[in-house]
Design a protein around this motif. Structure first.
Motif, PDB file in Angstrom:
ATOM      1  N   HIS A 130      33.544  39.857  47.069  1.00 42.02           N
ATOM      2  CA  HIS A 130      34.973  39.924  47.384  1.00 42.02           C
ATOM      3  C   HIS A 130      35.216  39.385  48.792  1.00 42.02           C
ATOM      4  O   HIS A 130      34.269  39.155  49.563  1.00 42.02           O
TER       5      HIS A 130
ATOM      6  N   PHE B 148      40.779  38.536  39.466  1.00 45.42           N
ATOM      7  CA  PHE B 148      39.976  39.531  40.165  1.00 45.42           C
ATOM      8  C   PHE B 148      38.821  39.942  39.261  1.00 45.42           C
ATOM      9  O   PHE B 148      39.030  40.288  38.090  1.00 45.42           O
TER      10      PHE B 148
ATOM     11  N   GLU C 276      36.616  42.446  39.371  1.00 44.57           N
ATOM     12  CA  GLU C 276      36.197  43.838  39.215  1.00 44.57           C
ATOM     13  C   GLU C 276      36.444  44.402  37.818  1.00 44.57           C
ATOM     14  O   GLU C 276      35.626  45.202  37.330  1.00 44.57           O
TER      15      GLU C 276
END
Length: 357
Positions: free
Chosen positions: A15, A107, A109
């Motif tokens: 990240h 993203f 995650e």
């Protein structure tokens, strides 16, 4: 846009904060999508005022009611979480799904959490040639969990709410990550607060606009039965007292007014950044537009070298090759104020020149 089976080769746990840790701490940060100069003083003071209650166990009822009122939904449709990242873990562990699909680039995650929970994850990859636009027909009909970001990190594309809603099906959970929606003026295309879309789960984060990444606070908006299922998977007292205090005030009238003003300012600063980057078109630099989030995605030749030279010149940007659907020629840059952007553009000019030698 194409559908691919789950594959590896991307560092899903990388990240933007990795760019500014250790020796990167001295750099001017365009890698992390947290609004600069936050949290504001009044919010820090409010959080500090909650510290006197640390001896008591956290009581999230007031914050939960405040979030419910902010979106015009019953409290039974709200779940407070330790940032949106916790919500992805809860969804992956608590929901019984057979074929989860994640729409990329986005993203990473959500996919990482699903994989950690033992799921095999399919990907729908949006293509640069299509402007990273969503075509609902490309999502497999038998997908019973679909995850998409809006506006999407890292592309900064804002998908029409009606297009996303077309992904809804009986028996399907549709997860929409709206972590950056409060940075969009008027929050147009938001699905938060909608109760007419079957299986809809909306995730919100308060860490980006308010600079609370170190505090961890976010929330889920979903049908009461989904909220109850996720809540059973949470540990006791998952959100701290200071984080609850922050949530309550960030969704207050004052908080919403400041967030709206910040969104307008971000839009103006983003236009300035995009205009500056467009000047490098003759060097092969391409900005993904229309950008609607507090960051922009840029394609540039020898991006790794450009990123390295930028670090030497004092600036951190986010590498793009860890996002499925993107390669080594991509960089993501957070929107900053005009003075910072002007300095960055000068450094970018130098970095592109050095990388081309």
């Amino acid at each position: 846009m194409r559908t691919e089976p789950d594959t590896d080769g991307h560092d899903l746990r990388h990240h933007g904060d990795a760019e500014v840790r250790d020796d990167g701490a001295r750099l001017i940060d365009l890698a992390v999508n947290v609004r600069a100069d936050t949290p504001p003083a009044w919010l820090r003071e409010h959080i500090a005022g909650s510290l006197g209650g640390l001896a008591a166990y956290p009581d999230g009822r007031a914050a939960r009611a405040a979030v419910a009122a902010r979106h015009g939904v019953p409290v039974e449709r709200v779940l407070l979480t330790a940032g949106a990242a916790e919500a992805f873990v809860l969804l992956a562990r608590a929901l019984k799904v057979r074929r989860p699909v994640v729409v990329h680039p986005q993203f990473t995650e959500p996919e990482a959490a699903l994989r950690d929970a033992g799921h095999s994850v399919d990907r729908v990859l949006l293509r640069a040639e299509d402007g990273f636009r969503l075509d609902p027909a490309l999502v497999p009909e038998d997908a019973d969990l679909v995850v998409i970001g809006n506006p999407t990190n890292p592309t900064s594309i804002l998908h029409p709410a009606a297009t996303i809603a077309r992904l809804a099906r009986p028996g399907r959970t549709l997860v929409v990550d709206e972590a950056f929606m409060d940075a969009v003026p008027g929050e147009r295309e938001a699905l938060a607060g909608r109760t007419d879309v079957p299986g809809l789960v909306v995730l919100r984060s308060l860490t980006k606009t308010w600079g609370l990444a170190g505090l961890r606070i976010g929330y889920v908006l979903a049908a009461p039965e989904t909220v109850a299922e996720l809540e059973r998977a949470q540990p006791l007292w998952p959100v701290s007292t200071p984080a609850l205090a922050a949530a309550e005030v960030c969704v207050s009238g004052r908080g919403l007014a400041e967030a709206a003003e910040a969104a307008r300012r971000i839009a103006a600063d983003r236009a300035h950044l995009v205009a500056g980057l467009d000047e490098f078109g003759s060097d092969g630099v391409r900005v993904v537009t229309p950008a609607e989030g507090p960051f922009v995605l840029v394609r540039v030749g020898r991006a790794g070298a450009v990123r390295g030279h930028l670090r030497g010149l004092g600036y951190a940007v986010r590498r793009g090759d860890t996002f499925p659907g993107l390669g080594e020629e991509w960089l993501r840059m957070a929107v900053r104020d005009r003075v910072t952007v002007n300095g960055f553009l000068q450094a970018f000019d130098r970095a592109v020149t050095l990388a081309g030698r």
